[in-house]
Design a protein around this motif. Sequence first.
Motif, PDB file in Angstrom:
ATOM      1  N   THR A 100      36.164  18.398 -62.954  1.00 25.64           N
ATOM      2  CA  THR A 100      36.056  17.167 -63.736  1.00 25.64           C
ATOM      3  C   THR A 100      37.351  16.391 -63.569  1.00 25.64           C
ATOM      4  OG1 THR A 100      35.570  16.279 -65.939  1.00 25.64           O
ATOM      5  CG2 THR A 100      36.992  18.215 -65.847  1.00 25.64           C
ATOM      6  N   VAL A 101      37.338  15.134 -63.924  1.00 22.02           N
ATOM      7  CA  VAL A 101      38.577  14.351 -64.054  1.00 22.02           C
ATOM      8  C   VAL A 101      38.440  13.622 -65.382  1.00 22.02           C
ATOM      9  CG1 VAL A 101      40.040  12.537 -63.123  1.00 22.02           C
ATOM     10  CG2 VAL A 101      38.825  14.078 -61.552  1.00 22.02           C
ATOM     11  N   THR A 102      39.054  14.194 -66.409  1.00 22.34           N
ATOM     12  CA  THR A 102      38.838  13.712 -67.778  1.00 22.34           C
ATOM     13  C   THR A 102      40.172  13.531 -68.483  1.00 22.34           C
ATOM     14  OG1 THR A 102      36.768  14.989 -67.848  1.00 22.34           O
ATOM     15  CG2 THR A 102      37.630  14.157 -69.942  1.00 22.34           C
ATOM     16  N   LYS A 103      40.373  12.366 -69.067  1.00 22.61           N
ATOM     17  CA  LYS A 103      41.578  12.159 -69.868  1.00 22.61           C
ATOM     18  C   LYS A 103      41.477  13.006 -71.143  1.00 22.61           C
ATOM     19  CE  LYS A 103      42.637   7.458 -68.307  1.00 22.61           C
ATOM     20  NZ  LYS A 103      42.847   6.047 -68.727  1.00 22.61           N
ATOM     21  N   VAL A 118      48.096  14.916 -68.942  1.00 18.55           N
ATOM     22  CA  VAL A 118      47.583  13.706 -68.300  1.00 18.55           C
ATOM     23  C   VAL A 118      46.063  13.754 -68.161  1.00 18.55           C
ATOM     24  CG1 VAL A 118      47.647  12.304 -66.185  1.00 18.55           C
ATOM     25  CG2 VAL A 118      49.749  13.364 -67.061  1.00 18.55           C
ATOM     26  N   ASN A 119      45.537  14.926 -67.809  1.00 15.72           N
ATOM     27  CA  ASN A 119      44.086  15.056 -67.668  1.00 15.72           C
ATOM     28  C   ASN A 119      43.674  16.525 -67.675  1.00 15.72           C
ATOM     29  OD1 ASN A 119      44.382  16.172 -65.023  1.00 15.72           O
ATOM     30  ND2 ASN A 119      44.298  14.156 -64.083  1.00 15.72           N
ATOM     31  N   ILE A 120      42.351  16.734 -67.681  1.00 11.75           N
ATOM     32  CA  ILE A 120      41.752  18.041 -67.456  1.00 11.75           C
ATOM     33  C   ILE A 120      40.972  17.958 -66.154  1.00 11.75           C
ATOM     34  CG2 ILE A 120      39.952  19.647 -68.261  1.00 11.75           C
ATOM     35  CD1 ILE A 120      42.504  19.952 -69.821  1.00 11.75           C
ATOM     36  N   LEU A 121      41.157  18.957 -65.287  1.00  9.26           N
ATOM     37  CA  LEU A 121      40.507  18.952 -63.979  1.00  9.26           C
ATOM     38  C   LEU A 121      39.443  20.034 -63.819  1.00  9.26           C
ATOM     39  CD1 LEU A 121      43.527  18.226 -61.571  1.00  9.26           C
ATOM     40  CD2 LEU A 121      41.812  16.628 -62.453  1.00  9.26           C
ATOM     41  N   THR A 122      39.343  20.930 -64.786  1.00  5.61           N
ATOM     42  CA  THR A 122      38.271  21.927 -64.741  1.00  5.61           C
ATOM     43  C   THR A 122      37.862  22.310 -66.154  1.00  5.61           C
ATOM     44  OG1 THR A 122      37.623  24.180 -64.120  1.00  5.61           O
ATOM     45  CG2 THR A 122      39.970  23.771 -64.430  1.00  5.61           C
ATOM     46  N   ASN A 123      36.563  22.417 -66.352  1.00 10.79           N
ATOM     47  CA  ASN A 123      36.023  22.850 -67.634  1.00 10.79           C
ATOM     48  C   ASN A 123      35.666  24.333 -67.633  1.00 10.79           C
ATOM     49  OD1 ASN A 123      36.201  20.381 -69.000  1.00 10.79           O
ATOM     50  ND2 ASN A 123      34.284  19.658 -68.115  1.00 10.79           N
ATOM     51  N   GLY A 124      36.266  25.079 -66.719  1.00 13.19           N
ATOM     52  CA  GLY A 124      36.030  26.517 -66.660  1.00 13.19           C
ATOM     53  C   GLY A 124      35.931  27.001 -65.239  1.00 13.19           C
ATOM     54  N   ILE A 125      37.023  27.548 -64.725  1.00 15.70           N
ATOM     55  CA  ILE A 125      37.096  27.850 -63.297  1.00 15.70           C
ATOM     56  C   ILE A 125      37.000  29.333 -62.976  1.00 15.70           C
ATOM     57  CG2 ILE A 125      39.621  28.051 -63.186  1.00 15.70           C
ATOM     58  CD1 ILE A 125      39.486  26.413 -60.596  1.00 15.70           C
ATOM     59  N   GLY A 148      44.676  21.317 -66.001  1.00 16.83           N
ATOM     60  CA  GLY A 148      44.721  19.915 -65.607  1.00 16.83           C
ATOM     61  C   GLY A 148      46.139  19.541 -65.255  1.00 16.83           C
ATOM     62  N   ILE A 149      46.381  18.256 -65.165  1.00 16.00           N
ATOM     63  CA  ILE A 149      47.711  17.773 -64.789  1.00 16.00           C
ATOM     64  C   ILE A 149      48.541  17.498 -66.039  1.00 16.00           C
ATOM     65  CG2 ILE A 149      48.979  15.848 -63.740  1.00 16.00           C
ATOM     66  CD1 ILE A 149      46.779  15.656 -61.647  1.00 16.00           C
ATOM     67  N   ILE A 150      49.761  18.003 -66.022  1.00 10.67           N
ATOM     68  CA  ILE A 150      50.752  17.650 -67.028  1.00 10.67           C
ATOM     69  C   ILE A 150      51.884  16.924 -66.309  1.00 10.67           C
ATOM     70  CG2 ILE A 150      50.172  19.558 -68.565  1.00 10.67           C
ATOM     71  CD1 ILE A 150      52.679  21.026 -67.554  1.00 10.67           C
ATOM     72  N   ALA A 151      52.693  16.205 -67.061  1.00 10.68           N
ATOM     73  CA  ALA A 151      53.782  15.447 -66.434  1.00 10.68           C
ATOM     74  C   ALA A 151      54.984  15.373 -67.363  1.00 10.68           C
ATOM     75  CB  ALA A 151      53.313  14.033 -66.085  1.00 10.68           C
ATOM     76  N   PHE A 194      59.930  19.759 -60.936  1.00  9.73           N
ATOM     77  CA  PHE A 194      58.524  19.395 -61.057  1.00  9.73           C
ATOM     78  C   PHE A 194      58.385  18.288 -62.111  1.00  9.73           C
ATOM     79  CE2 PHE A 194      56.443  23.737 -59.755  1.00  9.73           C
ATOM     80  CZ  PHE A 194      57.224  23.760 -58.604  1.00  9.73           C
ATOM     81  N   LYS A 195      57.863  17.143 -61.698  1.00  9.04           N
ATOM     82  CA  LYS A 195      57.611  16.041 -62.632  1.00  9.04           C
ATOM     83  C   LYS A 195      56.120  15.865 -62.921  1.00  9.04           C
ATOM     84  CE  LYS A 195      61.967  14.739 -62.802  1.00  9.04           C
ATOM     85  NZ  LYS A 195      62.771  15.018 -64.023  1.00  9.04           N
ATOM     86  N   VAL A 196      55.286  16.161 -61.929  1.00 13.89           N
ATOM     87  CA  VAL A 196      53.831  16.041 -62.062  1.00 13.89           C
ATOM     88  C   VAL A 196      53.241  17.337 -61.542  1.00 13.89           C
ATOM     89  CG1 VAL A 196      51.788  14.649 -61.552  1.00 13.89           C
ATOM     90  CG2 VAL A 196      54.054  13.576 -61.567  1.00 13.89           C
ATOM     91  N   MET A 197      52.461  18.041 -62.352  1.00 12.56           N
ATOM     92  CA  MET A 197      52.011  19.367 -61.916  1.00 12.56           C
ATOM     93  C   MET A 197      50.701  19.754 -62.585  1.00 12.56           C
ATOM     94  SD  MET A 197      55.151  19.276 -63.578  1.00 12.56           S
ATOM     95  CE  MET A 197      55.359  18.929 -65.311  1.00 12.56           C
ATOM     96  N   MET A 198      49.876  20.460 -61.843  1.00 11.83           N
ATOM     97  CA  MET A 198      48.685  21.057 -62.428  1.00 11.83           C
ATOM     98  C   MET A 198      49.109  22.329 -63.137  1.00 11.83           C
ATOM     99  SD  MET A 198      45.161  22.194 -60.583  1.00 11.83           S
ATOM    100  CE  MET A 198      44.085  23.359 -61.435  1.00 11.83           C
ATOM    101  N   SER A 199      48.508  22.545 -64.317  1.00 11.83           N
ATOM    102  CA  SER A 199      48.955  23.649 -65.163  1.00 11.83           C
ATOM    103  C   SER A 199      47.796  24.198 -65.974  1.00 11.83           C
ATOM    104  CB  SER A 199      50.039  23.123 -66.121  1.00 11.83           C
ATOM    105  OG  SER A 199      50.263  24.008 -67.193  1.00 11.83           O
ATOM    106  N   PRO A 200      47.786  25.513 -66.231  1.00 12.47           N
ATOM    107  CA  PRO A 200      46.881  26.006 -67.263  1.00 12.47           C
ATOM    108  C   PRO A 200      47.137  25.224 -68.542  1.00 12.47           C
ATOM    109  CG  PRO A 200      47.907  27.837 -66.094  1.00 12.47           C
ATOM    110  CD  PRO A 200      48.608  26.592 -65.629  1.00 12.47           C
ATOM    111  N   SER A 201      46.078  24.880 -69.269  1.00 13.62           N
ATOM    112  CA  SER A 201      46.244  23.936 -70.371  1.00 13.62           C
ATOM    113  C   SER A 201      47.123  24.467 -71.497  1.00 13.62           C
ATOM    114  CB  SER A 201      44.878  23.524 -70.919  1.00 13.62           C
ATOM    115  OG  SER A 201      44.142  24.643 -71.371  1.00 13.62           O
ATOM    116  N   ASN A 202      47.205  25.788 -71.655  1.00 13.19           N
ATOM    117  CA  ASN A 202      48.082  26.323 -72.699  1.00 13.19           C
ATOM    118  C   ASN A 202      49.549  26.287 -72.295  1.00 13.19           C
ATOM    119  OD1 ASN A 202      47.500  28.646 -70.838  1.00 13.19           O
ATOM    120  ND2 ASN A 202      48.927  29.668 -72.216  1.00 13.19           N
ATOM    121  N   VAL A 203      49.809  26.358 -70.994  1.00 13.93           N
ATOM    122  CA  VAL A 203      51.197  26.398 -70.524  1.00 13.93           C
ATOM    123  C   VAL A 203      51.916  25.086 -70.836  1.00 13.93           C
ATOM    124  CG1 VAL A 203      52.671  26.541 -68.467  1.00 13.93           C
ATOM    125  CG2 VAL A 203      50.770  28.140 -68.760  1.00 13.93           C
ATOM    126  N   GLY A 204      51.191  23.970 -70.703  1.00 16.56           N
ATOM    127  CA  GLY A 204      51.802  22.690 -71.032  1.00 16.56           C
ATOM    128  C   GLY A 204      52.256  22.634 -72.481  1.00 16.56           C
TER     129      GLY A 204
END
Length: 325
Positions: free
Chosen positions: A287-290, A103-110, A226-229, A80-90
Amino acid sequence: MQFNRREFLKITAALAAAGASPALLAAAKEQFTVYGAPALPSMIIAVAALQGQLAKQADVSLKIWRSPDQLRAGVASGQFKVMMSPSNVGVNLRNQGRKVGMVNILTNGITQLVCKNKAVASPQELAGKKILVPFKNDMPDIVLQALLKKLKIDAAKVGITYAATPAEAVGLFLSKDFHAVILPEPMASAAMLRGKMTDVTTVRGFDIVKAWAQAFDTKPLIPMAGIIADEAYFHAHKAQFDTFHQDLKNALAWISGHRAEAAKIGKNYLPAPEPALVAAIDGARLTVTKPSEIKTEILHFYEILMQFNPKLLGGKMPDSGFFLA
């Protein structure tokens, strides 16, 4: 990039006349694979992969991981080089020595609280209730446990049962004697839809994000995922990531105005029917937020997790290099 059949045949004929093989040309395109979570933000990735500008340059594809453990294994193996992840896991992965960054945040609370028969109207009302939570020690559970601790609600008085996946939690919630279930979208909406089909009355409970904001005196957002890489991969493909970021922003805007069409795309990747995907859009806080745009909020979230359980972040706050964009 999408072609109709006539355009495809014209291009194929031109390539054949030039002595080129369309199969070889396709194979020459660089792979840009995103490993998405089984949650609604992956629909943004799916739309971007189909409609975005990056697809003109690379073979953009989305594959869904099924559990956070599979995500961790994919990163550890280097697959895995590019992956969506819970923000703490990254952060946890980076603190374990994996060179990944955000890389970004894709949800502010899902995550949503779905209740049976009567709404659980506040966190305090969870005491004495039997609730289901998927992914023990991962994001749904982390948010719940931290909220209970902050509000001084005795977790021992909340009857928590863990499920391996959101889909398993839905089945148990509807068929067994549980008061409520915490689910990421679109599975929360799918549970309510299935409840209607099986004569089980379901209602939404208190808003977890708003309850979090009140408890911790923060803005009403939780940067959950969001996405981590892979750091080296990101820097080697910076131009592609810049294009992809705009593709994701365009995809989210398109989803907002074309919900039914977006659901048709999302159903190919997510374990929920189209009506549930449509219903889930509003509750997913997409959301799509850096990370640089909301760095203060992200770091505050991590500080809360450090106070609650440092192991969730691998024992320390992320270094400045974690934020790639």
